[in-house]
Design a protein around this motif. Structure first.
Motif, mmCIF file in Angstrom:
data_model
loop_
_atom_site.group_PDB
_atom_site.id
_atom_site.type_symbol
_atom_site.label_atom_id
_atom_site.label_comp_id
_atom_site.label_asym_id
_atom_site.label_seq_id
_atom_site.Cartn_x
_atom_site.Cartn_y
_atom_site.Cartn_z
ATOM 1 N N LYS A 298 -36.028 -37.744 4.288
ATOM 2 C CA LYS A 298 -35.989 -37.165 2.895
ATOM 3 C C LYS A 298 -34.930 -35.957 2.760
ATOM 4 N N CYS A 299 -34.232 -35.732 3.870
ATOM 5 C CA CYS A 299 -32.933 -34.673 4.039
ATOM 6 C C CYS A 299 -32.038 -35.271 2.815
ATOM 7 N N CYS A 300 -31.633 -34.231 2.053
ATOM 8 C CA CYS A 300 -30.610 -34.843 0.904
ATOM 9 C C CYS A 300 -28.982 -34.102 1.227
ATOM 10 N N CYS A 301 -28.862 -33.611 2.530
ATOM 11 C CA CYS A 301 -27.680 -33.216 2.890
ATOM 12 C C CYS A 301 -26.488 -33.875 2.075
ATOM 13 N N ASP A 302 -26.582 -35.043 2.207
ATOM 14 C CA ASP A 302 -25.350 -35.888 1.657
ATOM 15 C C ASP A 302 -25.167 -35.410 -0.001
ATOM 16 N N LYS A 303 -26.358 -35.185 -0.779
ATOM 17 C CA LYS A 303 -26.138 -34.907 -2.141
ATOM 18 C C LYS A 303 -25.632 -33.189 -2.044
ATOM 19 N N VAL A 304 -26.215 -32.351 -1.247
ATOM 20 C CA VAL A 304 -25.943 -30.918 -1.184
ATOM 21 C C VAL A 304 -24.397 -30.728 -0.982
ATOM 22 N N LEU A 305 -23.912 -31.666 0.010
ATOM 23 C CA LEU A 305 -22.672 -31.643 0.460
ATOM 24 C C LEU A 305 -21.704 -31.889 -0.549
ATOM 25 N N GLN B 170 -33.124 -27.904 -4.901
ATOM 26 C CA GLN B 170 -33.576 -29.057 -5.398
ATOM 27 C C GLN B 170 -34.267 -30.149 -4.224
ATOM 28 N N CYS B 171 -33.773 -29.627 -2.873
ATOM 29 C CA CYS B 171 -34.219 -30.811 -1.940
ATOM 30 C C CYS B 171 -35.856 -30.408 -1.745
ATOM 31 N N PRO B 172 -36.580 -31.581 -1.758
ATOM 32 C CA PRO B 172 -38.198 -31.422 -1.665
ATOM 33 C C PRO B 172 -38.569 -30.644 -0.503
ATOM 34 N N LEU B 173 -37.536 -30.895 0.763
ATOM 35 C CA LEU B 173 -38.093 -30.027 1.945
ATOM 36 C C LEU B 173 -37.532 -28.675 2.132
ATOM 37 N N TYR B 174 -36.743 -28.288 1.193
ATOM 38 C CA TYR B 174 -36.078 -26.944 1.264
ATOM 39 C C TYR B 174 -37.340 -25.872 1.000
ATOM 40 N N GLY B 175 -37.163 -25.091 2.116
ATOM 41 C CA GLY B 175 -37.988 -23.916 2.147
ATOM 42 C C GLY B 175 -39.496 -24.155 2.686
ATOM 43 N N ALA C 118 -40.917 -27.826 4.666
ATOM 44 C CA ALA C 118 -40.564 -28.420 5.901
ATOM 45 C C ALA C 118 -39.061 -27.897 6.619
ATOM 46 N N CYS C 119 -38.304 -27.559 5.856
ATOM 47 C CA CYS C 119 -36.801 -27.176 6.105
ATOM 48 C C CYS C 119 -36.442 -25.724 6.015
ATOM 49 N N THR C 120 -36.573 -25.091 7.156
ATOM 50 C CA THR C 120 -36.290 -23.700 7.167
ATOM 51 C C THR C 120 -35.172 -23.372 8.145
ATOM 52 N N PRO D 14 -34.906 -26.497 10.969
ATOM 53 C CA PRO D 14 -34.227 -27.218 10.209
ATOM 54 C C PRO D 14 -34.242 -28.730 10.130
ATOM 55 N N GLN D 15 -34.106 -29.308 8.966
ATOM 56 C CA GLN D 15 -34.325 -30.826 9.146
ATOM 57 C C GLN D 15 -32.990 -31.396 9.073
ATOM 58 N N GLY D 16 -31.985 -30.673 8.603
ATOM 59 C CA GLY D 16 -30.628 -31.350 8.232
ATOM 60 C C GLY D 16 -29.577 -30.402 8.723
ATOM 61 N N ALA D 17 -28.452 -30.695 8.705
ATOM 62 C CA ALA D 17 -27.291 -29.896 9.485
ATOM 63 C C ALA D 17 -27.114 -28.608 8.583
ATOM 64 N N CYS D 18 -27.292 -29.002 7.159
ATOM 65 C CA CYS D 18 -26.962 -27.591 6.362
ATOM 66 C C CYS D 18 -27.861 -26.538 6.489
ATOM 67 N N MET D 19 -28.956 -26.696 6.988
ATOM 68 C CA MET D 19 -29.846 -25.677 7.275
ATOM 69 C C MET D 19 -29.643 -25.015 8.532
ATOM 70 N N VAL D 20 -28.744 -25.621 9.177
ATOM 71 C CA VAL D 20 -28.693 -25.134 10.627
ATOM 72 C C VAL D 20 -27.520 -23.904 10.678
ATOM 73 N N ASN E 197 -24.711 -25.084 3.599
ATOM 74 C CA ASN E 197 -25.292 -24.621 2.036
ATOM 75 C C ASN E 197 -26.586 -24.290 1.990
ATOM 76 N N CYS E 198 -27.492 -25.060 2.559
ATOM 77 C CA CYS E 198 -28.948 -24.799 2.657
ATOM 78 C C CYS E 198 -29.207 -23.378 3.094
ATOM 79 N N HIS E 199 -28.518 -23.343 4.323
ATOM 80 C CA HIS E 199 -28.919 -22.049 4.998
ATOM 81 C C HIS E 199 -28.446 -20.662 4.215
HETATM 82 S S1 SF4 Z 1 -30.768 -29.380 5.194
HETATM 83 FE FE1 SF4 Z 1 -33.311 -28.999 4.729
HETATM 84 S S2 SF4 Z 1 -32.829 -28.136 2.582
HETATM 85 FE FE2 SF4 Z 1 -30.753 -29.074 3.072
HETATM 86 S S3 SF4 Z 1 -30.949 -31.161 2.322
HETATM 87 FE FE3 SF4 Z 1 -31.434 -31.343 4.467
HETATM 88 S S4 SF4 Z 1 -33.650 -31.181 4.411
HETATM 89 FE FE4 SF4 Z 1 -33.202 -30.368 2.490
#
Ligand code: SF4
Lengths: 349, 71
Positions: free
Chosen positions: A298-305, A313-318, A320-322, A326-332, A337-339
């Motif tokens: 469900k990670c939307c990193c591709d669209k975020v990047l 707007q990612c359903p996991l943001y905040g 499942a993903c903090t 982190p569920q994707g590289a952008c939160m790490v 961007n997510c971080h």
């Molecule tokens: S890093 Fe986390 S918040 Fe960002 S797109 Fe991936 S799952 Fe969603």
């Protein structure tokens, strides 16, 4: 003469056509989020974050390869801290370390020389990730390895350049009206590197430093050059038209262009750099690390990047993903961007 | 990852320099730029990436007057 207050007043009261300005560099995203710049801007100015965090765009197969190397008895992976927690297809380097993998974290690639001198039987592999800013550092390291005949240091490269990815974004997506161009990339490349893009897409580029005031000035300039093919240098302290030519020569000596995979974006022609053939003895197997598995589907990193989606707007943001989970590289990465949005509670549209 | 910080060269020795960042002294490689004691430099990942130009007040004025011309 106008000053900062005039600029802020202008940006606040701007009532022209809606504009979207992308900052490509992760350090800019961080500075913008931290300083609260979005809250100073009129609703008609949208800042979108791009793919400028090098560890965020590194595909999972690269991380997997690092882990595989670090598990070998006679091999140690050496890396910047950012890389440790980036998910591979199953685990991260930090998790592998917990299971006995050999991983050392350093501040400079040159720190690998001390490690290598102390343990001549071990092969030390540097996780050479980065953009034009960091490339000359690796080139200089290569020169030192050659000069000092160091034989137990290698690089695993995932090096990327900015112009091809900006080109891809512009070609795919009409709605970018200007770029806040990465200042420290331009220190190396010179601001001339953005000229062809400005001409092709008829948009302005403002090269900026990383303080809030420098960013504001650049935004002002970009806004005023709306739809003009213009490259403006707002970071003249360190950026020149030609850039650091010595650094460019050194990069060319050791590295050549290669097609590279960007996490979530696929292969972009000529957007990477790899060691030239004659230096393949220094390469720890960087070719064809092109697979890119998501740890969480469900990670939307591709669209975020690519600026198509805001992190929140990612359903996991905040949820499942903090940053702690982190569920994707952008939160790490701190530059992800997510971080950056999450820790600053940023919610501009 | 593209973070780079400005500091002042305290001394140069061989291919390295001692750079001062607000009282913290750190070693950095000099191979990408020729530097001398007293230079202000930009350091990235243990390497001096560029010398900082002193931005004369005039240059800043020029930059701002260019912006002003847009209005
Ligand atoms: S890093 Fe986390 S918040 Fe960002 S797109 Fe991936 S799952 Fe969603």
């Amino acid at each position: 003469m106008m000053d900062r207050t005039d600029i802020i007043r202008y940006l606040q009261s701007y009532d022209g056509p809606e504009v979207s300005i992308m900052e490509v560099c992760g350090s800019h995203t961080g500075a913008i989020s931290k300083s609260g710049i979005p809250s100073l801007l009129s609703d008609k100015i949208h800042l979108i974050s791009g793919p400028g965090c090098p560890v965020c765009v590194t595909p999972s197969s690269y991380v997997d390869r690092l882990i595989e190397l670090s598990m070998r008895k006679d091999t140690c992976v050496v890396t910047f801290g950012d890389m440790l927690r980036i998910p591979g297809s199953t685990v991260s380097l930090a998790q592998a370390k917990g299971q006995g993998a050999h991983v050392e974290m350093v501040y400079s690639p040159f720190d690998i020389l001390k490690l290598a001198a102390k343990a001549p039987q071990t092969t030390f592999v540097f996780a050479a990730v980065g953009f034009e800013t960091t490339m000359p550092v690796y080139a200089l390291l290569m020169q030192t390895l050659e000069q000092e005949s160091v034989s137990n240091v290698k690089l695993l490269t995932a090096l990327k350049t900015m112009p091809p990815v900006i080109d891809t974004l512009c070609a795919q997506q009409a709605k970018i009206d200007g770029f806040l161009a990465p200042g420290h990339v331009a220190v190396v490349t010179g601001y001339k590197v953005f000229d062809p893009l400005a001409q092709t897409y008829k948009i302005p580029f403002g090269v900026a430093g990383f303080q809030a005031s420098q960013i504001l000035v650049a935004l002002y300039g970009i806004l005023h050059a709306y739809h003009q093919p213009k490259v403006m240098n707002f970071y003249p302290e360190v950026v020149t038209e030609a850039g650091n030519e010595k650094a460019q020569e050194l990069i060319d000596r050791y590295f050549e262009p290669v097609d590279a995979v960007w996490r979530g974006m696929g292969i972009i022609c000529g957007s990477g750099r790899q060691l030239r053939n004659q230096y393949s003895a220094f390469d720890a197997g960087s070719a064809n690390l092109n697979e890119d598995h998501k740890m969480n589907q469900k990670c939307c990193c591709d669209k975020v990047l690519t600026g198509k989606m805001r992190p929140y707007q990612c359903p996991l943001y905040g949820k499942a993903c903090t940053p702690l989970q982190p569920q994707g590289a952008c939160m790490v990465s701190e530059e992800g961007n997510c971080h950056s949005y999450f820790i600053n509670q940023r919610n501009d549209r | 990852m593209c973070v780079a910080l400005p500091g002042k060269v305290q001394k140069v020795f061989g291919q390295k320099a001692l750079v001062d960042f607000n009282g913290n002294q750190v070693e950095a490689r000099t191979g990408l730029v020729d530097v001398k004691t007293g230079d202000y430099v930009l350091v990235h990942a243990g390497c001096i990436l560029q010398k900082m130009n002193e931005i004369e007040a005039e240059q800043m004025t020029e930059l701002f007057s260019q912006l002003e011309a847009f209005r």
